[in-house]
Scaffold this motif. Sequence first.
Motif, PDB file in Angstrom:
ATOM      1  N   THR A   1       0.853  -1.187   0.000  1.00  0.00           N
ATOM      2  CA  THR A   1       0.000   0.000   0.000  1.00  0.00           C
ATOM      3  C   THR A   1       0.890   1.238   0.000  1.00  0.00           C
ATOM      4  N   VAL A   2       0.259   2.390  -0.087  1.00  0.00           N
ATOM      5  CA  VAL A   2       1.040   3.627  -0.151  1.00  0.00           C
ATOM      6  C   VAL A   2       1.910   3.798   1.091  1.00  0.00           C
ATOM      7  N   GLU A   3       1.461   3.243   2.223  1.00  0.00           N
ATOM      8  CA  GLU A   3       2.271   3.359   3.443  1.00  0.00           C
ATOM      9  C   GLU A   3       3.584   2.601   3.322  1.00  0.00           C
ATOM     10  N   GLY A   4       3.626   1.619   2.422  1.00  0.00           N
ATOM     11  CA  GLY A   4       4.828   0.810   2.279  1.00  0.00           C
ATOM     12  C   GLY A   4       5.791   1.317   1.225  1.00  0.00           C
ATOM     13  N   LEU A   5       5.445   2.421   0.579  1.00  0.00           N
ATOM     14  CA  LEU A   5       6.299   2.923  -0.507  1.00  0.00           C
ATOM     15  C   LEU A   5       7.611   3.496   0.002  1.00  0.00           C
ATOM     16  N   ALA A   6       7.510   4.309   1.033  1.00  0.00           N
ATOM     17  CA  ALA A   6       8.660   5.121   1.426  1.00  0.00           C
ATOM     18  C   ALA A   6       9.520   4.422   2.458  1.00  0.00           C
ATOM     19  N   PRO A   7      10.796   4.664   2.426  1.00  0.00           N
ATOM     20  CA  PRO A   7      11.641   4.239   3.536  1.00  0.00           C
ATOM     21  C   PRO A   7      11.227   5.019   4.783  1.00  0.00           C
TER      22      PRO A   7
ATOM     23  N   THR B   1       6.632  18.318  -8.946  1.00  0.00           N
ATOM     24  CA  THR B   1       5.916  18.741 -10.160  1.00  0.00           C
ATOM     25  C   THR B   1       4.525  19.290  -9.862  1.00  0.00           C
ATOM     26  N   GLY B   2       4.054  19.134  -8.642  1.00  0.00           N
ATOM     27  CA  GLY B   2       2.669  19.519  -8.358  1.00  0.00           C
ATOM     28  C   GLY B   2       1.688  18.468  -8.835  1.00  0.00           C
ATOM     29  N   GLY B   3       2.126  17.212  -8.833  1.00  0.00           N
ATOM     30  CA  GLY B   3       1.277  16.116  -9.290  1.00  0.00           C
ATOM     31  C   GLY B   3       0.172  15.751  -8.314  1.00  0.00           C
ATOM     32  N   ALA B   4       0.232  16.300  -7.109  1.00  0.00           N
ATOM     33  CA  ALA B   4      -0.838  16.065  -6.130  1.00  0.00           C
ATOM     34  C   ALA B   4      -1.495  17.392  -5.788  1.00  0.00           C
ATOM     35  N   GLN B   5      -2.814  17.425  -5.902  1.00  0.00           N
ATOM     36  CA  GLN B   5      -3.529  18.648  -5.501  1.00  0.00           C
ATOM     37  C   GLN B   5      -4.423  18.328  -4.302  1.00  0.00           C
ATOM     38  N   CYS B   6      -5.682  17.928  -4.529  1.00  0.00           N
ATOM     39  CA  CYS B   6      -6.502  17.588  -3.358  1.00  0.00           C
ATOM     40  C   CYS B   6      -5.993  16.332  -2.664  1.00  0.00           C
ATOM     41  N   GLY B   7      -5.348  15.455  -3.438  1.00  0.00           N
ATOM     42  CA  GLY B   7      -4.695  14.284  -2.858  1.00  0.00           C
ATOM     43  C   GLY B   7      -5.532  13.027  -2.796  1.00  0.00           C
ATOM     44  N   ILE B   8      -6.793  13.103  -3.138  1.00  0.00           N
ATOM     45  CA  ILE B   8      -7.624  11.898  -3.026  1.00  0.00           C
ATOM     46  C   ILE B   8      -7.163  10.801  -3.985  1.00  0.00           C
ATOM     47  N   CYS B   9      -6.785  11.186  -5.177  1.00  0.00           N
ATOM     48  CA  CYS B   9      -6.346  10.174  -6.148  1.00  0.00           C
ATOM     49  C   CYS B   9      -4.902   9.756  -5.931  1.00  0.00           C
ATOM     50  N   THR B  10      -4.167  10.538  -5.142  1.00  0.00           N
ATOM     51  CA  THR B  10      -2.710  10.412  -5.126  1.00  0.00           C
ATOM     52  C   THR B  10      -2.196   9.044  -4.657  1.00  0.00           C
ATOM     53  N   PRO B  11      -2.720   8.475  -3.559  1.00  0.00           N
ATOM     54  CA  PRO B  11      -2.202   7.150  -3.183  1.00  0.00           C
ATOM     55  C   PRO B  11      -2.394   6.119  -4.298  1.00  0.00           C
ATOM     56  N   GLY B  12      -3.542   6.134  -4.933  1.00  0.00           N
ATOM     57  CA  GLY B  12      -3.781   5.187  -6.024  1.00  0.00           C
ATOM     58  C   GLY B  12      -2.880   5.460  -7.212  1.00  0.00           C
ATOM     59  N   MET B  13      -2.680   6.731  -7.525  1.00  0.00           N
ATOM     60  CA  MET B  13      -1.773   7.086  -8.625  1.00  0.00           C
ATOM     61  C   MET B  13      -0.356   6.607  -8.328  1.00  0.00           C
ATOM     62  N   LEU B  14       0.066   6.826  -7.083  1.00  0.00           N
ATOM     63  CA  LEU B  14       1.417   6.395  -6.711  1.00  0.00           C
ATOM     64  C   LEU B  14       1.568   4.885  -6.861  1.00  0.00           C
ATOM     65  N   MET B  15       0.526   4.141  -6.488  1.00  0.00           N
ATOM     66  CA  MET B  15       0.634   2.686  -6.584  1.00  0.00           C
ATOM     67  C   MET B  15       0.610   2.227  -8.041  1.00  0.00           C
ATOM     68  N   ALA B  16      -0.203   2.898  -8.869  1.00  0.00           N
ATOM     69  CA  ALA B  16      -0.195   2.572 -10.303  1.00  0.00           C
ATOM     70  C   ALA B  16       1.176   2.877 -10.891  1.00  0.00           C
TER      71      ALA B  16
END
Length: 152
Positions: free
Chosen positions: A73-79, A93-108
Amino acid sequence: MTYHLTVNGSDVALEVPGMRRLLDALREDLGLTGTKEGCGEGECGACSVVVDGRLVDSCLVPVCQVDGASVLTVEGLAPAGGLDALQHAFLETGGAQCGICTPGMLMAARAYLDEGGGTGHDEIREAIAGNLCRCTGYTKIIDAIAQAAAET
Ligand code: FES
Ligand code: FES
């Protein structure tokens, strides 16, 4: 029934009904609220996690189907205490704004990079085709993933 999974590298045992959604098990039983619920119907990708290297919508996956699997999960991404290359790039880059999609985007994006994905914008667009964002217009997200791909 007890189901055994590896979540972000740790062994966990879940005593839940087999048809409990993986999304609910992660958020409510394990307290991993980084994974978000959007549509609950497999349409938006907000709930995306990586199971045995494959990107899945956790709102569509019952726990019984992931018995013995390894879930990221997104919690496991970072050291510990840091950010991974994708998180850095989204920040820059400003790829996250409201952030709701961001964890899913990061995992994709993580699944894409782990499969050897490169910097091509068309291939990145295809890799995140199942993940909807209402804020960014996607350009900055694609820039972020390309930046992380260039660094790895
Ligand atoms: S909440 Fe799972 S795809 Fe939208
Ligand atoms: S940043 Fe708001 S939905 Fe993507």
